[in-house]
Design a protein around this motif. Sequence first.
Motif, short mmCIF file in Angstrom:
data_model
loop_
_atom_site.label_atom_id
_atom_site.label_comp_id
_atom_site.label_asym_id
_atom_site.label_seq_id
_atom_site.Cartn_x
_atom_site.Cartn_y
_atom_site.Cartn_z
N HIS A 1 0.81 -1.22 0.00
CA HIS A 1 0.00 0.00 0.00
C HIS A 1 0.85 1.27 0.00
O HIS A 1 0.32 2.35 0.24
CB HIS A 1 -0.92 0.01 1.22
CG HIS A 1 -1.93 -1.11 1.23
ND1 HIS A 1 -3.18 -0.98 0.67
CD2 HIS A 1 -1.85 -2.37 1.71
CE1 HIS A 1 -3.84 -2.12 0.81
NE2 HIS A 1 -3.06 -2.98 1.44
N PHE B 1 -7.54 6.63 -6.34
CA PHE B 1 -7.98 5.31 -5.92
C PHE B 1 -9.34 5.00 -6.52
O PHE B 1 -10.09 5.91 -6.89
CB PHE B 1 -8.05 5.24 -4.40
CG PHE B 1 -6.72 5.51 -3.73
CD1 PHE B 1 -5.85 4.48 -3.45
CD2 PHE B 1 -6.34 6.81 -3.41
CE1 PHE B 1 -4.62 4.72 -2.86
CE2 PHE B 1 -5.12 7.07 -2.82
CZ PHE B 1 -4.26 6.02 -2.54
N GLN C 1 -12.85 3.57 0.22
CA GLN C 1 -12.24 2.59 1.11
C GLN C 1 -10.77 2.37 0.76
O GLN C 1 -9.91 2.28 1.65
CB GLN C 1 -13.01 1.28 1.04
CG GLN C 1 -14.38 1.31 1.68
CD GLN C 1 -15.47 1.88 0.77
OE1 GLN C 1 -15.18 2.39 -0.32
NE2 GLN C 1 -16.72 1.79 1.21
N SER C 2 -10.45 2.32 -0.53
CA SER C 2 -9.06 2.12 -0.95
C SER C 2 -8.19 3.31 -0.56
O SER C 2 -7.04 3.14 -0.15
CB SER C 2 -8.99 1.90 -2.46
OG SER C 2 -9.63 0.71 -2.83
N TYR D 1 -7.68 3.06 3.17
CA TYR D 1 -6.81 1.92 3.45
C TYR D 1 -5.36 2.23 3.12
O TYR D 1 -4.44 1.68 3.72
CB TYR D 1 -7.28 0.69 2.67
CG TYR D 1 -8.13 -0.24 3.49
CD1 TYR D 1 -9.18 0.25 4.27
CD2 TYR D 1 -7.91 -1.61 3.49
CE1 TYR D 1 -9.98 -0.58 5.02
CE2 TYR D 1 -8.70 -2.46 4.25
CZ TYR D 1 -9.73 -1.96 5.01
OH TYR D 1 -10.51 -2.78 5.77
N SER D 2 -5.12 3.10 2.13
CA SER D 2 -3.75 3.44 1.77
C SER D 2 -3.04 4.14 2.93
O SER D 2 -1.81 4.12 3.01
CB SER D 2 -3.73 4.35 0.53
OG SER D 2 -4.14 5.67 0.84
#
Length: 265
Positions: free
Chosen positions: A32, A203, A207-208, A211-212
Amino acid sequence: MNSLFMASNPSTLYKQQLAKSFGRAAVTYDQHAGFQHQVLASLISMLPKSSFRRTADLGCGTGNALPALITMSDELMALDLSVEMLNVAREKTPNATFICADAEHLPFPSDSVDLFFSSLAIQWTTSHFSLFKEINRALEKGGYWCFSTLCDGSMQEIADSWEKVDGRLHSNQYPHFEEILANLVPSGFVIEDQKCTVITMHFDSVQSAVYSVKKVGASVITDSAHKSYVTPSIWREFVGSYHALHDGIGIPLSYSVAYVVARKV
């Protein structure tokens, strides 16, 4: 070498929380860390074209800077608060010395290191001025302090989206670039190179994007007054607010990054 030394344990609850957060992220960090890799490459390109007797990477994480640093160093030391991060780093570059320690309390004698390097770690310290003074103490005269760190405006999309939902701060605040530079000269440094750039990542979902940040361990809130419980319904509101920022490329997440090469006078 492949040694791991415990120079000290985190001395405050905040530092203990940092160590735990980054320790949990050790196994997911590299998958990530697209933004972190970009910043690291830029910082390495700014390093003085020289060789160094002793180099220390502060907040080395999973050790992505170590392969480049070891080629220019007679002795390379990698420091981090997280033992788990250091264990991952040792697998990549075993010919270094690994030290679990706090950068604000360096386990080095005065005038003993000629290059201190740090990419995207010093934003977690409690005082830039105190950190710079401690690095200056351990540096040899003429030694270099090269770092990148986050500036004001980083992750503004997340901050703005939360502001629309509940009016609260859910992310960390960072100093202005000029404030970072202003702390260097009274700490005993001359600035040889500096720049501040904005990097925007994209992204495929909110959520991505979140999350990163979380999956590299960088979700610790430095000010406990800004912590708040997020219910599922509030989270859905946040997702909707953030998704509205989709710019045709993806969900944006921007960082303002300072790069500095300084020398001890």
